[in-house]
Design a protein around this motif. Structure first.
Motif, PDB file in Angstrom:
ATOM      1  N   SER A  19      38.514  30.309  35.210  1.00  0.00           N
ATOM      2  CA  SER A  19      38.989  31.037  33.963  1.00  0.00           C
ATOM      3  C   SER A  19      38.935  32.570  34.177  1.00  0.00           C
ATOM      4  O   SER A  19      40.031  33.441  33.693  1.00  0.00           O
ATOM      5  CB  SER A  19      37.897  30.860  32.893  1.00  0.00           C
ATOM      6  N   GLN A  20      38.260  33.107  34.914  1.00  0.00           N
ATOM      7  CA  GLN A  20      38.277  34.776  35.256  1.00  0.00           C
ATOM      8  C   GLN A  20      39.685  34.800  36.049  1.00  0.00           C
ATOM      9  O   GLN A  20      40.138  35.850  35.728  1.00  0.00           O
ATOM     10  CB  GLN A  20      37.156  35.163  36.191  1.00  0.00           C
ATOM     11  N   LEU A  21      40.111  34.055  37.053  1.00  0.00           N
ATOM     12  CA  LEU A  21      41.084  34.354  37.692  1.00  0.00           C
ATOM     13  C   LEU A  21      42.567  33.983  36.569  1.00  0.00           C
ATOM     14  O   LEU A  21      43.490  34.875  36.974  1.00  0.00           O
ATOM     15  CB  LEU A  21      41.481  33.442  38.901  1.00  0.00           C
ATOM     16  N   GLN A  22      42.325  33.053  35.528  1.00  0.00           N
ATOM     17  CA  GLN A  22      43.472  33.066  34.644  1.00  0.00           C
ATOM     18  C   GLN A  22      43.403  34.205  34.197  1.00  0.00           C
ATOM     19  O   GLN A  22      44.826  34.595  33.639  1.00  0.00           O
ATOM     20  CB  GLN A  22      43.033  31.806  34.020  1.00  0.00           C
ATOM     21  N   ASP A  23      42.396  34.938  33.648  1.00  0.00           N
ATOM     22  CA  ASP A  23      42.616  36.150  32.833  1.00  0.00           C
ATOM     23  C   ASP A  23      43.158  37.152  33.621  1.00  0.00           C
ATOM     24  O   ASP A  23      44.010  38.155  33.161  1.00  0.00           O
ATOM     25  CB  ASP A  23      41.113  36.677  32.570  1.00  0.00           C
ATOM     26  N   ALA A  24      42.962  37.336  34.873  1.00  0.00           N
ATOM     27  CA  ALA A  24      43.750  38.459  35.714  1.00  0.00           C
ATOM     28  C   ALA A  24      45.214  37.942  35.592  1.00  0.00           C
ATOM     29  O   ALA A  24      45.736  38.855  35.884  1.00  0.00           O
ATOM     30  CB  ALA A  24      42.890  38.215  37.110  1.00  0.00           C
ATOM     31  N   TYR A  27      47.097  39.004  32.884  1.00  0.00           N
ATOM     32  CA  TYR A  27      47.194  40.341  32.910  1.00  0.00           C
ATOM     33  C   TYR A  27      48.547  40.792  33.845  1.00  0.00           C
ATOM     34  O   TYR A  27      49.082  41.572  33.423  1.00  0.00           O
ATOM     35  CB  TYR A  27      45.928  41.220  33.573  1.00  0.00           C
ATOM     36  N   ALA A  44      41.877  46.158  36.313  1.00  0.00           N
ATOM     37  CA  ALA A  44      40.861  45.312  36.111  1.00  0.00           C
ATOM     38  C   ALA A  44      39.967  45.939  34.690  1.00  0.00           C
ATOM     39  O   ALA A  44      39.742  44.989  33.892  1.00  0.00           O
ATOM     40  CB  ALA A  44      39.771  45.463  37.186  1.00  0.00           C
ATOM     41  N   LEU A  49      37.949  42.957  33.193  1.00  0.00           N
ATOM     42  CA  LEU A  49      37.309  42.123  34.439  1.00  0.00           C
ATOM     43  C   LEU A  49      36.941  43.063  35.544  1.00  0.00           C
ATOM     44  O   LEU A  49      37.035  44.373  35.373  1.00  0.00           O
ATOM     45  CB  LEU A  49      38.530  41.390  35.047  1.00  0.00           C
ATOM     46  N   GLN A  50      36.163  42.395  36.369  1.00  0.00           N
ATOM     47  CA  GLN A  50      35.495  43.228  37.541  1.00  0.00           C
ATOM     48  C   GLN A  50      36.732  43.362  38.574  1.00  0.00           C
ATOM     49  O   GLN A  50      37.549  42.591  38.865  1.00  0.00           O
ATOM     50  CB  GLN A  50      34.397  42.500  38.067  1.00  0.00           C
ATOM     51  N   THR A  53      37.707  40.407  41.027  1.00  0.00           N
ATOM     52  CA  THR A  53      38.504  39.316  40.296  1.00  0.00           C
ATOM     53  C   THR A  53      40.188  39.613  40.489  1.00  0.00           C
ATOM     54  O   THR A  53      40.706  38.598  40.907  1.00  0.00           O
ATOM     55  CB  THR A  53      38.065  39.219  38.887  1.00  0.00           C
TER      56      THR A  53
END
Length: 193
Positions: A19-24, A27, A44, A49-50, A53
């Motif tokens: 999910s975090q990579l999907q957010d990246a 973007y 980021a 995000l961090q 990521t």
């Protein structure tokens, strides 16, 4: 439609990403010009995000690090493939390929489809809700920048015949949005983008 670098690769890999990579990835898809121009840390931050990521996504897409990915987008921008210039070049190439009449026909058909879509029950409900909110608002603050400005200016002009309810957020030297400081919960911000 402009295809930013890696669009196809990102879309293909999207469902398999955490999910975090999907957010990246989202973007990158939504902000190709930012990818080209901003630092990885700033991207980021804007994506919520961090920084690591963004690096993990770059590595997942086959790059050694994020800078290599960013360079790909920067080169696309330099070559005029991103932003308005890229869209204009793509449109011009398409026009030359199909001819003026065919392009005009495509544009009219597209507009007709969009207008027909406004007659769908969900869209009619949304329009009615928006109209009710505009009607009951104490003030309507109107904002449209760049190519969206004429739409908002026309809305403001029409509203001026109905009273002094509309406030145009526009002006010289960047002071046009200052009026929004007077907004309350009884007001509406009408934005076209």
């Amino acid at each position: 439609m402009i295809r930013a670098p890696l669009t196809d690769a990102i879309v293909e890999a999207f469902d398999s990403l955490p999910s975090q990579l999907q957010d990246a990835a989202r973007y990158l898809l939504d902000n190709p010009e930012d990818v080209a121009l901003l630092s990885m840390r700033e991207q980021a931050r804007r994506a919520g995000l961090q920084p690591w990521t963004m690096v993990r996504l770059a590595k997942r897409l086959g790059f050694e690090g994020y800078e290599s990915l960013r360079s790909l987008y920067a080169n696309a921008m330099r070559q005029g493939e991103l932003g308005f210039a890229g869209k204009a070049n793509t449109q011009l190439a398409h026009q030359q390929e199909v001819g003026d009449r065919a392009l005009a026909g495509e544009m009219v058909r597209s507009l007709a489809e969009q207008i027909a879509g406004l007659g769908e029950p969900e869209q009619l409900d949304a329009l009615a809700t928006a109209a009710e909110r505009l009607y009951t608002a104490r003030r309507i603050f109107c904002l449209g920048l760049r190519s969206s400005h004429p739409v908002v200016a026309h809305f403001y002009y029409v509203m001026s015949f109905l009273g002094e309810k509309a406030v145009m957020l526009d002006g010289a030297s960047g002071t046009g949005t200052d009026a929004i400081r007077l907004a309350t919960s009884q007001d509406i911000l009408f934005v076209v983008s």
